[in-house]
Design a protein around this motif. Sequence first.
Motif, mmCIF file in Angstrom:
data_model
loop_
_atom_site.group_PDB
_atom_site.id
_atom_site.type_symbol
_atom_site.label_atom_id
_atom_site.label_comp_id
_atom_site.label_asym_id
_atom_site.label_seq_id
_atom_site.Cartn_x
_atom_site.Cartn_y
_atom_site.Cartn_z
ATOM 1 N N ALA A 1 -18.820 16.993 -17.802
ATOM 2 C CA ALA A 1 -19.985 16.247 -17.215
ATOM 3 C C ALA A 1 -19.713 15.319 -16.087
ATOM 4 O O ALA A 1 -20.429 15.335 -15.114
ATOM 5 N N THR A 2 -18.429 14.870 -16.090
ATOM 6 C CA THR A 2 -18.085 13.965 -14.939
ATOM 7 C C THR A 2 -17.723 14.779 -13.586
ATOM 8 O O THR A 2 -18.228 14.507 -12.432
ATOM 9 N N LEU A 3 -17.009 16.270 -13.906
ATOM 10 C CA LEU A 3 -17.004 16.994 -12.591
ATOM 11 C C LEU A 3 -18.274 17.589 -12.268
ATOM 12 O O LEU A 3 -18.188 17.999 -11.037
ATOM 13 N N SER A 4 -19.198 17.763 -12.913
ATOM 14 C CA SER A 4 -20.469 18.452 -12.546
ATOM 15 C C SER A 4 -21.494 17.488 -11.765
ATOM 16 O O SER A 4 -22.546 17.776 -11.616
ATOM 17 N N PRO B 1 -8.368 20.298 -31.342
ATOM 18 C CA PRO B 1 -8.306 19.129 -31.965
ATOM 19 C C PRO B 1 -9.654 18.415 -31.303
ATOM 20 O O PRO B 1 -10.245 18.514 -30.317
ATOM 21 N N LYS B 2 -10.529 17.349 -32.131
ATOM 22 C CA LYS B 2 -11.517 16.828 -31.566
ATOM 23 C C LYS B 2 -11.523 15.879 -30.541
ATOM 24 O O LYS B 2 -12.176 15.989 -29.749
ATOM 25 N N THR B 3 -10.388 15.350 -30.379
ATOM 26 C CA THR B 3 -10.055 14.626 -29.238
ATOM 27 C C THR B 3 -10.274 15.330 -27.922
ATOM 28 O O THR B 3 -10.551 15.045 -27.095
ATOM 29 N N LYS B 4 -9.571 16.639 -28.103
ATOM 30 C CA LYS B 4 -9.321 17.372 -26.963
ATOM 31 C C LYS B 4 -10.682 17.827 -26.458
ATOM 32 O O LYS B 4 -11.143 17.952 -25.451
ATOM 33 N N SER B 5 -11.760 18.185 -27.484
ATOM 34 C CA SER B 5 -12.884 18.864 -27.390
ATOM 35 C C SER B 5 -13.970 17.785 -26.581
ATOM 36 O O SER B 5 -14.358 17.958 -25.544
ATOM 37 N N ALA B 6 -13.723 16.547 -27.149
ATOM 38 C CA ALA B 6 -14.539 15.537 -26.635
ATOM 39 C C ALA B 6 -14.275 15.210 -25.181
ATOM 40 O O ALA B 6 -14.814 14.918 -24.372
ATOM 41 N N GLY B 7 -12.924 15.242 -24.797
ATOM 42 C CA GLY B 7 -12.147 14.793 -23.552
ATOM 43 C C GLY B 7 -12.716 16.074 -22.764
ATOM 44 O O GLY B 7 -13.056 15.562 -21.412
ATOM 45 N N MET B 8 -12.702 17.352 -22.953
ATOM 46 C CA MET B 8 -12.885 18.280 -22.258
ATOM 47 C C MET B 8 -14.439 18.171 -21.649
ATOM 48 O O MET B 8 -14.940 18.393 -20.600
ATOM 49 N N LYS B 9 -15.318 17.757 -22.956
ATOM 50 C CA LYS B 9 -16.645 17.769 -22.519
ATOM 51 C C LYS B 9 -16.820 16.639 -21.566
ATOM 52 O O LYS B 9 -18.007 16.632 -20.582
ATOM 53 N N ALA B 10 -16.378 15.453 -21.722
ATOM 54 C CA ALA B 10 -16.588 14.286 -20.705
ATOM 55 C C ALA B 10 -16.208 14.839 -19.465
ATOM 56 O O ALA B 10 -16.820 14.338 -18.340
ATOM 57 N N MET B 11 -15.115 15.536 -19.419
ATOM 58 C CA MET B 11 -14.551 15.980 -17.953
ATOM 59 C C MET B 11 -15.512 16.727 -17.391
ATOM 60 O O MET B 11 -15.683 16.660 -16.247
#
Length: 500
Positions: free
Chosen positions: A439-442, A427-437
Amino acid sequence: MEPRTTTTSPGRNEPIATSPASSERPAASGRTEPTTPNTFFGGKSHAELATEFNRDEEHVTWHDGALWWIRQKRDKISQQIPEWEELREAASQIKTHLLSNLHDYLIEFEGNLLKNGIKVHWASDAEEHNNIVYSILKAKGITQMVKSKSMLTEECHLNEFLEERGISVVNSDLGEYIQQIDEEPPSHVVLPCIHKRKEEIGELFHEHLGTEKGLSDPTLLTRAARKHLREVFLTRRGALTGVNFAVAETGEFVVCTNEGNADMGAHLSDVHIASMGLEKLIPRKQHLSVFLRVLARSAIGTPITIYSSHYRRPRPGQEMHVVLVDAGRSRQLGRVDFRDSLKCIKCGSCMNTCPVYRKGGGLSYHNTITGPIGAILAPNLDMKRHADLPFASTLCGSCSNVCPVKINIHEQLYKWRQVIVREGYAPKTKSAGMKAMAATLSSPRLFKTAGRLGRWVLKYIPFALKNGLNVWYKHREMPKPPTRSFSEWYARNRANNKSK
Ligand code: SF4
Protein backbone atom coordinates in the motif's frame (compact mmCIF):
# COMPACT_ATOMS: atom_id res chain seq x y z
CA MET A 1 0.90 -40.79 -12.62
CA GLU A 2 -0.76 -43.43 -10.51
CA PRO A 3 1.76 -45.78 -8.94
CA ARG A 4 0.75 -49.39 -8.60
CA THR A 5 1.07 -50.89 -5.21
CA THR A 6 1.92 -54.46 -6.00
CA THR A 7 4.63 -56.67 -4.73
CA THR A 8 5.57 -59.04 -7.43
CA SER A 9 7.58 -61.22 -9.46
CA PRO A 10 9.91 -64.04 -10.18
CA GLY A 11 12.71 -63.67 -10.93
CA ARG A 12 43.26 -29.92 6.56
CA ASN A 13 40.48 -30.89 8.27
CA GLU A 14 39.40 -32.18 5.04
CA PRO A 15 35.68 -32.81 5.42
CA ILE A 16 34.70 -36.45 5.38
CA ALA A 17 33.29 -36.86 1.88
CA THR A 18 30.92 -39.69 1.35
CA SER A 19 28.68 -40.78 -1.44
CA PRO A 20 26.25 -39.02 -3.71
CA ALA A 21 22.99 -40.70 -2.90
CA SER A 22 19.31 -41.04 -3.52
CA SER A 23 15.90 -39.74 -1.83
CA GLU A 24 11.62 -38.72 -0.74
CA ARG A 25 8.05 -39.28 1.00
CA PRO A 26 4.20 -39.70 0.91
CA ALA A 27 1.84 -38.31 -1.61
CA ALA A 28 -1.83 -39.17 -1.97
CA SER A 29 -4.51 -36.59 -2.30
CA GLY A 30 -3.88 -34.23 0.61
CA ARG A 31 -2.06 -30.97 0.25
CA THR A 32 0.21 -31.45 3.23
CA GLU A 33 1.57 -34.51 4.92
CA PRO A 34 4.07 -34.40 7.76
CA THR A 35 7.30 -36.18 6.90
CA THR A 36 10.11 -35.21 9.19
CA PRO A 37 9.11 -35.75 12.80
CA ASN A 38 9.47 -32.59 14.79
CA THR A 39 10.92 -34.49 17.70
CA PHE A 40 14.51 -33.95 16.65
CA PHE A 41 14.07 -30.35 15.56
CA GLY A 42 11.63 -29.53 18.35
CA GLY A 43 9.25 -27.86 15.89
CA LYS A 44 11.74 -24.98 15.55
CA SER A 45 11.90 -22.77 12.49
CA HIS A 46 14.85 -22.42 10.14
CA ALA A 47 15.70 -19.05 11.68
CA GLU A 48 15.70 -20.46 15.22
CA LEU A 49 17.81 -23.48 14.29
CA ALA A 50 20.25 -21.33 12.30
CA THR A 51 20.55 -18.97 15.28
CA GLU A 52 21.55 -21.94 17.44
CA PHE A 53 24.17 -22.97 14.87
CA ASN A 54 25.45 -19.39 14.75
CA ARG A 55 26.29 -19.31 18.46
CA ASP A 56 29.74 -20.72 17.74
CA GLU A 57 31.12 -18.11 15.38
CA GLU A 58 34.48 -19.80 14.86
CA HIS A 59 32.80 -23.05 13.89
CA VAL A 60 30.46 -21.28 11.48
CA THR A 61 33.47 -19.70 9.78
CA TRP A 62 35.07 -23.14 9.43
CA HIS A 63 31.83 -24.66 8.06
CA ASP A 64 31.48 -21.81 5.59
CA GLY A 65 35.09 -22.18 4.44
CA ALA A 66 35.00 -25.99 4.14
CA LEU A 67 31.96 -25.90 1.86
CA TRP A 68 33.32 -23.02 -0.16
CA TRP A 69 36.54 -25.00 -0.64
CA ILE A 70 34.49 -27.82 -2.19
CA ARG A 71 32.63 -25.33 -4.36
CA GLN A 72 36.00 -24.08 -5.63
CA LYS A 73 37.16 -27.64 -6.33
CA ARG A 74 33.99 -28.09 -8.36
CA ASP A 75 34.71 -24.90 -10.33
CA LYS A 76 38.28 -25.91 -11.04
CA ILE A 77 37.51 -29.41 -12.28
CA SER A 78 34.48 -28.41 -14.33
CA GLN A 79 36.52 -25.71 -16.06
CA GLN A 80 38.93 -28.41 -17.23
CA ILE A 81 36.20 -29.83 -19.46
CA PRO A 82 35.47 -27.59 -22.46
CA GLU A 83 32.08 -29.23 -23.00
CA TRP A 84 30.93 -28.75 -19.37
CA GLU A 85 27.99 -26.55 -20.25
CA GLU A 86 26.92 -28.96 -22.99
CA LEU A 87 27.02 -31.79 -20.45
CA ARG A 88 24.78 -29.81 -18.08
CA GLU A 89 22.39 -29.08 -20.90
CA ALA A 90 22.34 -32.72 -22.00
CA ALA A 91 21.72 -33.89 -18.40
CA SER A 92 18.87 -31.43 -18.06
CA GLN A 93 17.25 -32.45 -21.35
CA ILE A 94 17.51 -36.16 -20.61
CA LYS A 95 15.73 -35.60 -17.31
CA THR A 96 13.08 -33.41 -18.97
CA HIS A 97 12.41 -36.21 -21.42
CA LEU A 98 12.33 -38.76 -18.63
CA LEU A 99 9.85 -36.79 -16.53
CA SER A 100 7.60 -36.30 -19.55
CA ASN A 101 7.56 -40.04 -20.23
CA LEU A 102 8.03 -41.41 -16.73
CA HIS A 103 5.15 -43.85 -16.90
CA ASP A 104 6.52 -45.60 -19.99
CA TYR A 105 10.06 -45.78 -18.65
CA LEU A 106 8.89 -47.19 -15.34
CA ILE A 107 7.07 -49.98 -17.12
CA GLU A 108 10.11 -50.67 -19.29
CA PHE A 109 12.35 -50.70 -16.22
CA GLU A 110 10.06 -53.05 -14.33
CA GLY A 111 9.95 -55.48 -17.27
CA ASN A 112 13.74 -55.55 -17.54
CA LEU A 113 14.24 -55.96 -13.79
CA LEU A 114 11.96 -58.98 -13.85
CA LYS A 115 13.83 -60.43 -16.83
CA ASN A 116 17.05 -60.04 -14.86
CA GLY A 117 15.62 -62.02 -11.95
CA ILE A 118 15.15 -59.01 -9.65
CA LYS A 119 11.98 -58.76 -7.55
CA VAL A 120 10.06 -55.53 -7.98
CA HIS A 121 7.94 -53.69 -5.41
CA TRP A 122 5.96 -50.47 -5.70
CA ALA A 123 5.42 -48.20 -2.72
CA SER A 124 3.15 -45.19 -2.78
CA ASP A 125 4.47 -43.76 0.47
CA ALA A 126 7.04 -44.13 3.22
CA GLU A 127 4.98 -46.49 5.31
CA GLU A 128 4.43 -48.82 2.42
CA HIS A 129 8.13 -48.73 1.60
CA ASN A 130 9.07 -49.56 5.18
CA ASN A 131 6.56 -52.40 5.36
CA ILE A 132 7.89 -53.90 2.14
CA VAL A 133 11.48 -53.85 3.42
CA TYR A 134 10.36 -55.30 6.75
CA SER A 135 8.40 -58.11 5.12
CA ILE A 136 11.36 -59.09 2.91
CA LEU A 137 13.71 -59.26 5.89
CA LYS A 138 11.17 -61.02 8.09
CA ALA A 139 10.52 -63.67 5.46
CA LYS A 140 14.23 -64.52 5.46
CA GLY A 141 14.53 -64.38 9.24
CA ILE A 142 17.02 -61.49 9.07
CA THR A 143 17.33 -59.40 12.23
CA GLN A 144 20.41 -57.33 11.34
CA MET A 145 20.89 -55.23 8.23
CA VAL A 146 23.69 -53.07 6.85
CA LYS A 147 22.70 -50.01 4.89
CA SER A 148 24.67 -47.82 2.52
CA LYS A 149 23.70 -44.21 2.09
CA SER A 150 20.14 -43.66 0.94
CA MET A 151 18.48 -40.33 1.60
CA LEU A 152 15.17 -41.95 0.67
CA THR A 153 15.33 -44.33 3.62
CA GLU A 154 16.33 -41.42 5.87
CA GLU A 155 13.23 -39.62 4.75
CA CYS A 156 11.10 -42.70 5.31
CA HIS A 157 12.66 -43.15 8.79
CA LEU A 158 13.33 -46.76 7.92
CA ASN A 159 15.89 -47.34 10.68
CA GLU A 160 13.45 -46.37 13.43
CA PHE A 161 10.68 -48.40 11.80
CA LEU A 162 12.79 -51.57 11.62
CA GLU A 163 14.32 -51.12 15.04
CA GLU A 164 10.86 -50.90 16.60
CA ARG A 165 10.23 -54.31 15.04
CA GLY A 166 13.41 -55.91 16.27
CA ILE A 167 15.67 -55.43 13.24
CA SER A 168 18.89 -53.51 13.85
CA VAL A 169 20.35 -51.37 11.08
CA VAL A 170 23.89 -50.06 10.76
CA ASN A 171 24.58 -47.20 8.36
CA SER A 172 27.87 -48.07 6.70
CA ASP A 173 28.70 -44.79 4.97
CA LEU A 174 31.19 -43.17 7.36
CA GLY A 175 29.42 -39.81 7.62
CA GLU A 176 26.06 -41.50 8.03
CA TYR A 177 27.49 -43.85 10.62
CA ILE A 178 28.73 -40.88 12.63
CA GLN A 179 25.31 -39.25 12.42
CA GLN A 180 23.62 -42.49 13.41
CA ILE A 181 25.65 -42.99 16.58
CA ASP A 182 25.06 -39.35 17.47
CA GLU A 183 21.30 -39.84 16.83
CA GLU A 184 21.19 -36.91 14.43
CA PRO A 185 19.89 -36.79 10.85
CA PRO A 186 22.36 -35.98 8.05
CA SER A 187 22.97 -32.28 7.47
CA HIS A 188 24.12 -32.58 3.84
CA VAL A 189 23.29 -35.06 1.08
CA VAL A 190 26.93 -35.84 0.32
CA LEU A 191 28.70 -34.79 3.52
CA PRO A 192 26.27 -35.91 6.24
CA CYS A 193 28.41 -34.79 9.19
CA ILE A 194 30.08 -31.72 7.67
CA HIS A 195 28.76 -29.66 10.58
CA LYS A 196 30.76 -31.67 13.11
CA ARG A 197 34.29 -30.98 14.30
CA LYS A 198 36.83 -33.80 14.26
CA GLU A 199 37.12 -33.42 18.05
CA GLU A 200 33.37 -34.09 18.41
CA ILE A 201 33.72 -37.17 16.21
CA GLY A 202 36.66 -38.30 18.37
CA GLU A 203 34.46 -38.04 21.46
CA LEU A 204 31.70 -40.05 19.81
CA PHE A 205 34.14 -42.76 18.75
CA HIS A 206 35.62 -42.88 22.23
CA GLU A 207 32.15 -43.44 23.63
CA HIS A 208 30.90 -45.92 21.01
CA LEU A 209 34.01 -47.62 19.60
CA GLY A 210 36.34 -47.32 22.57
CA THR A 211 39.02 -45.26 20.81
CA GLU A 212 41.56 -43.39 22.91
CA LYS A 213 40.16 -40.35 24.73
CA GLY A 214 41.07 -37.13 22.92
CA LEU A 215 41.89 -38.88 19.63
CA SER A 216 40.84 -36.61 16.77
CA ASP A 217 43.12 -37.59 13.92
CA PRO A 218 40.76 -38.20 10.92
CA THR A 219 42.89 -41.05 9.55
CA LEU A 220 42.98 -42.91 12.85
CA LEU A 221 39.29 -42.32 13.44
CA THR A 222 38.48 -43.61 9.95
CA ARG A 223 40.57 -46.73 10.62
CA ALA A 224 38.67 -47.38 13.83
CA ALA A 225 35.33 -47.07 12.02
CA ARG A 226 36.55 -49.32 9.22
CA LYS A 227 37.57 -52.04 11.67
CA HIS A 228 34.15 -51.92 13.30
CA LEU A 229 32.24 -51.80 10.02
CA ARG A 230 34.19 -54.70 8.54
CA GLU A 231 32.78 -56.92 11.24
CA VAL A 232 29.29 -55.59 10.44
CA PHE A 233 29.70 -56.37 6.71
CA LEU A 234 30.89 -59.88 7.43
CA THR A 235 28.01 -60.76 9.72
CA ARG A 236 24.94 -59.13 8.08
CA ARG A 237 22.82 -61.28 5.79
CA GLY A 238 20.68 -58.36 4.65
CA ALA A 239 21.90 -55.21 2.87
CA LEU A 240 20.06 -52.16 1.62
CA THR A 241 21.51 -49.64 -0.81
CA GLY A 242 20.24 -46.45 -2.38
CA VAL A 243 20.23 -45.96 -6.14
CA ASN A 244 21.88 -43.12 -8.01
CA PHE A 245 20.76 -44.06 -11.50
CA ALA A 246 18.43 -46.79 -12.73
CA VAL A 247 18.56 -47.66 -16.42
CA ALA A 248 15.15 -48.40 -17.97
CA GLU A 249 16.69 -49.97 -21.08
CA THR A 250 18.64 -52.66 -19.23
CA GLY A 251 16.95 -53.07 -15.85
CA GLU A 252 20.19 -52.33 -14.00
CA PHE A 253 20.96 -49.74 -11.37
CA VAL A 254 24.10 -47.84 -10.46
CA VAL A 255 25.23 -46.97 -6.95
CA CYS A 256 27.99 -44.38 -6.54
CA THR A 257 30.10 -44.30 -3.39
CA ASN A 258 33.58 -43.19 -2.43
CA GLU A 259 34.04 -45.80 0.27
CA GLY A 260 32.94 -49.03 -1.42
CA ASN A 261 30.54 -49.64 1.44
CA ALA A 262 27.53 -50.31 -0.80
CA ASP A 263 29.54 -52.98 -2.62
CA MET A 264 30.72 -54.64 0.59
CA GLY A 265 27.18 -54.83 1.92
CA ALA A 266 25.56 -55.96 -1.32
CA HIS A 267 28.19 -58.56 -2.24
CA LEU A 268 28.33 -60.20 1.16
CA SER A 269 24.60 -60.38 1.82
CA ASP A 270 22.03 -63.06 1.04
CA VAL A 271 19.41 -60.39 0.35
CA HIS A 272 20.12 -57.09 -1.39
CA ILE A 273 17.33 -54.50 -1.33
CA ALA A 274 17.69 -51.31 -3.40
CA SER A 275 15.28 -48.48 -2.57
CA MET A 276 14.81 -45.76 -5.15
CA GLY A 277 12.60 -42.80 -5.87
CA LEU A 278 10.78 -42.97 -9.20
CA GLU A 279 12.79 -40.08 -10.61
CA LYS A 280 16.11 -41.94 -10.33
CA LEU A 281 15.46 -43.50 -13.73
CA ILE A 282 17.34 -42.63 -16.87
CA PRO A 283 16.14 -43.94 -20.22
CA ARG A 284 19.31 -45.42 -21.75
CA LYS A 285 22.61 -46.82 -20.55
CA GLN A 286 24.54 -44.38 -22.72
CA HIS A 287 23.07 -41.55 -20.64
CA LEU A 288 25.29 -42.65 -17.78
CA SER A 289 28.18 -41.14 -19.72
CA VAL A 290 26.60 -37.76 -19.06
CA PHE A 291 25.44 -38.20 -15.47
CA LEU A 292 28.51 -39.95 -14.10
CA ARG A 293 30.68 -37.15 -15.50
CA VAL A 294 28.68 -34.36 -13.89
CA LEU A 295 27.84 -36.03 -10.59
CA ALA A 296 31.20 -36.36 -8.82
CA ARG A 297 32.59 -33.17 -10.34
CA SER A 298 29.63 -31.23 -8.96
CA ALA A 299 29.56 -33.09 -5.66
CA ILE A 300 33.14 -33.05 -4.44
CA GLY A 301 35.24 -31.79 -7.36
CA THR A 302 36.62 -35.16 -8.45
CA PRO A 303 36.43 -36.66 -11.97
CA ILE A 304 34.31 -39.61 -10.87
CA THR A 305 33.16 -41.32 -7.69
CA ILE A 306 35.65 -43.96 -6.59
CA TYR A 307 33.05 -46.72 -7.05
CA SER A 308 30.30 -46.54 -9.67
CA SER A 309 28.89 -50.03 -9.30
CA HIS A 310 26.37 -51.55 -11.69
CA TYR A 311 23.88 -54.10 -10.33
CA ARG A 312 22.04 -56.11 -12.92
CA ARG A 313 21.14 -59.45 -11.45
CA PRO A 314 21.50 -61.29 -8.14
CA ARG A 315 24.49 -63.57 -7.83
CA PRO A 316 23.62 -67.30 -7.57
CA GLY A 317 21.89 -67.96 -4.26
CA GLN A 318 21.23 -64.27 -3.58
CA GLU A 319 17.88 -62.44 -3.64
CA MET A 320 17.73 -58.96 -5.12
CA HIS A 321 14.79 -56.58 -4.67
CA VAL A 322 14.10 -53.12 -6.04
CA VAL A 323 11.54 -50.95 -4.23
CA LEU A 324 10.20 -48.12 -6.39
CA VAL A 325 8.89 -45.34 -4.19
CA ASP A 326 6.57 -42.48 -5.08
CA ALA A 327 6.28 -40.66 -1.77
CA GLY A 328 5.25 -37.24 -3.03
CA ARG A 329 6.96 -37.37 -6.39
CA SER A 330 3.76 -37.75 -8.44
CA ARG A 331 2.39 -34.69 -6.71
CA GLN A 332 5.54 -32.67 -7.42
CA LEU A 333 5.42 -33.88 -11.01
CA GLY A 334 1.94 -32.40 -11.23
CA ARG A 335 3.10 -29.00 -9.97
CA VAL A 336 4.11 -27.39 -13.25
CA ASP A 337 6.31 -24.76 -11.61
CA PHE A 338 8.18 -27.27 -9.46
CA ARG A 339 8.35 -30.49 -11.47
CA ASP A 340 11.91 -29.75 -12.59
CA SER A 341 13.05 -30.22 -9.00
CA LEU A 342 12.67 -33.96 -9.70
CA LYS A 343 15.68 -33.71 -12.01
CA CYS A 344 17.91 -33.46 -8.95
CA ILE A 345 20.75 -36.01 -8.81
CA LYS A 346 21.62 -35.11 -5.18
CA CYS A 347 25.11 -33.82 -5.81
CA GLY A 348 24.90 -31.25 -3.00
CA SER A 349 26.50 -28.55 -5.10
CA CYS A 350 23.68 -26.06 -4.44
CA MET A 351 24.33 -26.49 -0.70
CA ASN A 352 28.06 -25.90 -1.01
CA THR A 353 27.55 -22.63 -2.80
CA CYS A 354 24.55 -21.26 -0.88
CA PRO A 355 25.55 -18.46 1.55
CA VAL A 356 22.53 -19.20 3.74
CA TYR A 357 23.33 -22.90 3.95
CA ARG A 358 27.01 -22.31 4.63
CA LYS A 359 26.25 -19.89 7.43
CA GLY A 360 23.13 -21.55 8.82
CA GLY A 361 24.11 -25.24 8.72
CA GLY A 362 22.18 -28.10 7.16
CA LEU A 363 20.24 -29.08 10.27
CA SER A 364 18.54 -25.68 10.29
CA TYR A 365 16.41 -26.87 7.32
CA HIS A 366 14.45 -29.29 9.53
CA ASN A 367 14.11 -31.66 6.58
CA THR A 368 16.02 -34.69 5.33
CA ILE A 369 17.06 -32.99 2.09
CA THR A 370 18.60 -29.70 3.11
CA GLY A 371 19.78 -26.56 1.36
CA PRO A 372 18.22 -24.85 -1.64
CA ILE A 373 16.88 -28.03 -3.26
CA GLY A 374 15.50 -29.19 0.08
CA ALA A 375 13.68 -25.88 0.38
CA ILE A 376 11.89 -26.68 -2.90
CA LEU A 377 11.16 -30.33 -2.18
CA ALA A 378 10.06 -29.95 1.43
CA PRO A 379 6.95 -27.74 0.97
CA ASN A 380 5.59 -30.33 -1.44
CA LEU A 381 5.66 -32.83 1.41
CA ASP A 382 4.36 -30.60 4.19
CA MET A 383 3.64 -27.03 3.19
CA LYS A 384 2.72 -25.85 6.66
CA ARG A 385 5.75 -27.27 8.46
CA HIS A 386 8.20 -26.16 5.75
CA ALA A 387 6.62 -22.82 4.84
CA ASP A 388 9.68 -20.95 6.11
CA LEU A 389 12.23 -22.74 3.92
CA PRO A 390 11.70 -20.97 0.57
CA PHE A 391 12.26 -17.70 2.45
CA ALA A 392 15.64 -18.89 3.71
CA SER A 393 17.39 -17.70 0.59
CA THR A 394 18.95 -14.55 -0.78
CA LEU A 395 17.69 -15.55 -4.27
CA CYS A 396 21.20 -14.77 -5.51
CA GLY A 397 20.92 -17.58 -8.09
CA SER A 398 24.26 -19.21 -7.27
CA CYS A 399 22.48 -22.55 -6.72
CA SER A 400 20.98 -22.50 -10.20
CA ASN A 401 24.37 -21.58 -11.69
CA VAL A 402 26.11 -24.64 -10.29
CA CYS A 403 23.33 -27.20 -10.65
CA PRO A 404 24.51 -29.93 -13.05
CA VAL A 405 20.97 -30.59 -14.29
CA LYS A 406 20.18 -26.89 -14.60
CA ILE A 407 17.27 -26.71 -12.18
CA ASN A 408 16.05 -23.12 -11.88
CA ILE A 409 16.31 -23.40 -8.11
CA HIS A 410 16.14 -19.74 -7.14
CA GLU A 411 13.14 -19.14 -9.41
CA GLN A 412 11.33 -22.07 -7.82
CA LEU A 413 12.11 -20.72 -4.37
CA TYR A 414 10.57 -17.41 -5.41
CA LYS A 415 7.51 -19.21 -6.80
CA TRP A 416 7.09 -21.24 -3.61
CA ARG A 417 6.96 -17.98 -1.64
CA GLN A 418 4.01 -16.87 -3.72
CA VAL A 419 2.23 -20.20 -3.28
CA ILE A 420 2.84 -20.22 0.46
CA VAL A 421 1.50 -16.68 0.90
CA ARG A 422 -1.50 -17.48 -1.30
CA GLU A 423 -2.27 -20.65 0.66
CA GLY A 424 -2.12 -18.73 3.93
CA TYR A 425 0.99 -20.42 5.37
CA ALA A 426 3.13 -17.29 5.67
CA PRO A 427 3.39 -15.87 9.21
CA LYS A 428 0.60 -13.36 9.89
CA THR A 429 3.10 -10.62 10.75
CA LYS A 430 4.90 -11.12 7.44
CA SER A 431 1.65 -11.04 5.43
CA ALA A 432 0.45 -7.90 7.24
CA GLY A 433 3.85 -6.24 6.76
CA MET A 434 3.85 -7.04 3.04
CA LYS A 435 0.34 -5.65 2.63
CA ALA A 436 1.34 -2.44 4.39
CA MET A 437 4.47 -2.22 2.24
CA ALA A 438 2.47 -2.73 -0.98
CA ALA A 439 0.00 0.00 0.00
CA THR A 440 2.84 2.39 0.88
CA LEU A 441 4.86 1.76 -2.26
CA SER A 442 1.86 2.17 -4.53
CA SER A 443 0.87 5.60 -3.14
CA PRO A 444 3.35 8.50 -3.66
CA ARG A 445 1.73 10.48 -0.84
CA LEU A 446 1.91 7.61 1.63
CA PHE A 447 5.47 6.84 0.51
CA LYS A 448 6.60 10.42 1.23
CA THR A 449 4.85 10.49 4.60
CA ALA A 450 6.38 7.15 5.59
CA GLY A 451 9.82 8.43 4.56
CA ARG A 452 9.45 11.56 6.69
CA LEU A 453 8.25 9.50 9.63
CA GLY A 454 11.11 7.02 9.23
CA ARG A 455 13.76 9.78 9.19
CA TRP A 456 12.23 11.36 12.28
CA VAL A 457 12.14 8.07 14.16
CA LEU A 458 15.73 7.20 13.19
CA LYS A 459 16.88 10.60 14.42
CA TYR A 460 14.92 11.05 17.66
CA ILE A 461 13.80 7.63 18.89
CA PRO A 462 16.08 5.04 17.20
CA PHE A 463 15.34 2.52 19.94
CA ALA A 464 11.82 2.24 18.46
CA LEU A 465 13.45 0.38 15.57
CA LYS A 466 16.51 -1.12 17.18
CA ASN A 467 15.05 -3.42 19.76
CA GLY A 468 14.60 -7.11 20.38
CA LEU A 469 11.34 -7.17 18.41
CA ASN A 470 13.01 -6.05 15.19
CA VAL A 471 15.18 -8.96 14.05
CA TRP A 472 16.33 -7.04 10.99
CA TYR A 473 18.56 -4.86 13.15
CA LYS A 474 19.87 -7.68 15.29
CA HIS A 475 23.10 -8.00 13.29
CA ARG A 476 23.06 -4.66 11.50
CA GLU A 477 24.25 -1.17 12.17
CA MET A 478 21.60 1.55 12.20
CA PRO A 479 21.98 3.80 9.15
CA LYS A 480 22.59 7.48 9.79
CA PRO A 481 19.29 9.23 9.07
CA PRO A 482 19.48 11.37 5.92
CA THR A 483 18.43 14.99 6.34
CA ARG A 484 16.08 14.84 3.35
CA SER A 485 14.63 12.33 0.92
CA PHE A 486 15.96 11.71 -2.57
CA SER A 487 12.97 13.41 -4.19
CA GLU A 488 13.48 16.50 -2.02
CA TRP A 489 17.16 16.58 -2.95
CA TYR A 490 16.29 16.09 -6.61
CA ALA A 491 13.70 18.86 -6.66
CA ARG A 492 16.09 21.27 -4.95
CA ASN A 493 18.98 20.31 -7.19
CA ARG A 494 16.92 20.86 -10.33
CA ALA A 495 15.74 24.24 -9.08
CA ASN A 496 19.33 25.25 -8.33
CA ASN A 497 20.50 24.13 -11.77
CA LYS A 498 17.72 26.06 -13.49
CA SER A 499 18.50 29.27 -11.63
CA LYS A 500 22.16 29.13 -12.76
S1 SF4 B 1 19.44 -29.26 -7.12
FE1 SF4 B 1 21.12 -29.48 -8.55
S2 SF4 B 1 22.90 -28.70 -7.42
FE2 SF4 B 1 21.32 -29.15 -5.87
S3 SF4 B 1 21.71 -31.23 -5.21
FE3 SF4 B 1 20.22 -31.36 -6.89
S4 SF4 B 1 21.45 -31.68 -8.73
FE4 SF4 B 1 22.85 -30.95 -7.15
